[in-house]
Motif scaffolding. Structure first.
Motif, PDB file in Angstrom:
ATOM      1  N   ASN A  20      37.928  35.593  40.539  1.00 50.34           N
ATOM      2  CA  ASN A  20      37.455  35.126  41.451  1.00 50.34           C
ATOM      3  C   ASN A  20      37.781  35.830  42.829  1.00 50.34           C
ATOM      4  O   ASN A  20      38.904  35.332  43.013  1.00 50.34           O
ATOM      5  CB  ASN A  20      37.366  33.449  41.380  1.00 50.34           C
ATOM      6  CG  ASN A  20      36.377  33.010  42.275  1.00 50.34           C
ATOM      7  OD1 ASN A  20      36.387  33.079  43.438  1.00 50.34           O
ATOM      8  ND2 ASN A  20      35.771  31.985  41.682  1.00 50.34           N
ATOM      9  N   ILE A  21      36.985  36.385  43.475  1.00 47.15           N
ATOM     10  CA  ILE A  21      37.547  37.278  44.683  1.00 47.15           C
ATOM     11  C   ILE A  21      36.530  36.566  45.830  1.00 47.15           C
ATOM     12  O   ILE A  21      35.292  36.487  45.832  1.00 47.15           O
ATOM     13  CB  ILE A  21      37.302  38.623  44.612  1.00 47.15           C
ATOM     14  CG1 ILE A  21      38.419  39.039  43.478  1.00 47.15           C
ATOM     15  CG2 ILE A  21      37.869  39.160  45.967  1.00 47.15           C
ATOM     16  CD1 ILE A  21      38.240  40.502  43.039  1.00 47.15           C
ATOM     17  N   ASP A  22      37.197  35.873  46.788  1.00 50.32           N
ATOM     18  CA  ASP A  22      36.773  35.343  48.173  1.00 50.32           C
ATOM     19  C   ASP A  22      35.509  34.216  47.664  1.00 50.32           C
ATOM     20  O   ASP A  22      34.527  34.360  48.088  1.00 50.32           O
ATOM     21  CB  ASP A  22      36.117  36.509  48.883  1.00 50.32           C
ATOM     22  CG  ASP A  22      37.275  37.582  49.489  1.00 50.32           C
ATOM     23  OD1 ASP A  22      38.383  37.187  49.712  1.00 50.32           O
ATOM     24  OD2 ASP A  22      36.970  38.562  49.813  1.00 50.32           O
ATOM     25  N   GLY A  23      35.798  33.774  46.489  1.00 52.27           N
ATOM     26  CA  GLY A  23      34.830  32.779  46.220  1.00 52.27           C
ATOM     27  C   GLY A  23      33.560  33.345  45.396  1.00 52.27           C
ATOM     28  O   GLY A  23      32.758  32.608  44.994  1.00 52.27           O
ATOM     29  N   TYR A  24      33.572  34.424  44.985  1.00 51.37           N
ATOM     30  CA  TYR A  24      32.541  35.023  44.065  1.00 51.37           C
ATOM     31  C   TYR A  24      32.994  35.240  42.624  1.00 51.37           C
ATOM     32  O   TYR A  24      34.119  35.991  42.613  1.00 51.37           O
ATOM     33  CB  TYR A  24      32.142  36.368  44.764  1.00 51.37           C
ATOM     34  CG  TYR A  24      31.345  36.463  46.271  1.00 51.37           C
ATOM     35  CD1 TYR A  24      30.358  35.851  46.362  1.00 51.37           C
ATOM     36  CD2 TYR A  24      32.348  36.786  47.052  1.00 51.37           C
ATOM     37  CE1 TYR A  24      29.648  35.714  47.559  1.00 51.37           C
ATOM     38  CE2 TYR A  24      31.615  36.614  48.466  1.00 51.37           C
ATOM     39  CZ  TYR A  24      30.350  36.227  48.724  1.00 51.37           C
ATOM     40  OH  TYR A  24      29.732  36.088  49.843  1.00 51.37           O
ATOM     41  N   GLU A  25      32.340  34.928  41.760  1.00 56.17           N
ATOM     42  CA  GLU A  25      32.669  35.079  40.532  1.00 56.17           C
ATOM     43  C   GLU A  25      32.432  36.580  40.117  1.00 56.17           C
ATOM     44  O   GLU A  25      31.262  36.864  40.303  1.00 56.17           O
ATOM     45  CB  GLU A  25      31.591  34.182  39.624  1.00 56.17           C
ATOM     46  CG  GLU A  25      31.952  34.065  38.135  1.00 56.17           C
ATOM     47  CD  GLU A  25      30.878  33.338  37.271  1.00 56.17           C
ATOM     48  OE1 GLU A  25      30.732  33.610  36.226  1.00 56.17           O
ATOM     49  OE2 GLU A  25      30.114  32.541  38.210  1.00 56.17           O
ATOM     50  N   MET A  26      33.340  37.219  39.410  1.00 52.12           N
ATOM     51  CA  MET A  26      33.312  38.352  39.127  1.00 52.12           C
ATOM     52  C   MET A  26      33.679  38.665  37.556  1.00 52.12           C
ATOM     53  O   MET A  26      34.489  38.401  37.161  1.00 52.12           O
ATOM     54  CB  MET A  26      34.045  39.379  39.989  1.00 52.12           C
ATOM     55  CG  MET A  26      33.850  39.305  41.372  1.00 52.12           C
ATOM     56  SD  MET A  26      34.807  40.284  42.267  1.00 52.12           S
ATOM     57  CE  MET A  26      33.791  41.642  42.733  1.00 52.12           C
ATOM     58  N   SER A  27      32.894  39.649  37.043  1.00 48.20           N
ATOM     59  CA  SER A  27      33.213  40.105  35.658  1.00 48.20           C
ATOM     60  C   SER A  27      33.420  41.640  35.992  1.00 48.20           C
ATOM     61  O   SER A  27      32.649  42.354  36.069  1.00 48.20           O
ATOM     62  CB  SER A  27      31.838  39.695  34.762  1.00 48.20           C
ATOM     63  OG  SER A  27      31.949  38.581  34.703  1.00 48.20           O
ATOM     64  N   LEU A  28      34.785  42.025  35.826  1.00 48.69           N
ATOM     65  CA  LEU A  28      34.892  43.473  36.042  1.00 48.69           C
ATOM     66  C   LEU A  28      34.924  44.198  34.712  1.00 48.69           C
ATOM     67  O   LEU A  28      35.503  43.955  33.684  1.00 48.69           O
ATOM     68  CB  LEU A  28      36.445  43.476  36.600  1.00 48.69           C
ATOM     69  CG  LEU A  28      36.841  42.804  37.587  1.00 48.69           C
ATOM     70  CD1 LEU A  28      38.420  42.413  37.801  1.00 48.69           C
ATOM     71  CD2 LEU A  28      36.100  43.084  38.884  1.00 48.69           C
ATOM     72  N   PHE A  29      34.210  45.548  35.108  1.00 49.28           N
ATOM     73  CA  PHE A  29      34.209  46.619  33.753  1.00 49.28           C
ATOM     74  C   PHE A  29      35.657  46.837  33.692  1.00 49.28           C
ATOM     75  O   PHE A  29      36.407  47.204  34.362  1.00 49.28           O
ATOM     76  CB  PHE A  29      33.453  47.624  34.067  1.00 49.28           C
ATOM     77  CG  PHE A  29      31.810  47.317  34.233  1.00 49.28           C
ATOM     78  CD1 PHE A  29      31.096  47.587  32.970  1.00 49.28           C
ATOM     79  CD2 PHE A  29      31.292  46.864  35.198  1.00 49.28           C
ATOM     80  CE1 PHE A  29      29.819  47.179  33.139  1.00 49.28           C
ATOM     81  CE2 PHE A  29      30.014  46.332  35.220  1.00 49.28           C
ATOM     82  CZ  PHE A  29      28.959  46.392  34.089  1.00 49.28           C
TER      83      PHE A  29
END
Length: 62
Positions: A20-29
């Motif tokens: 979770n970066i700057d409030g954004y949900e992220m799924s990293l490759f």
């Protein structure tokens, strides 16, 4: 997000790293610092609006 994760996991047989970066949900490759190549992420946030006219991604497998 879950549907996109399931799709890419089935196609490429890997697992995403979640963040979770700057409030954004992220799924990293996956990416290894010692290897060459590119990486990216699936990102979910209020500024991102999925549409049928969205981006097109091309992959080439060697």
């Amino acid at each position: 997000m879950k549907r996109a994760e399931q799709f890419y996991t089935a196609v490429f047989t890997f697992s995403f790293e979640k963040d979770n970066i700057d409030g954004y949900e992220m799924s990293l490759f996956p990416f290894e610092e010692k290897s060459s190549g590119i990486t990216g992420a699936l990102v979910k946030g209020d500024v991102y609006k999925p549409t049928k006219d969205g981006i097109i991604i091309y992959f080439k497998n060697r």
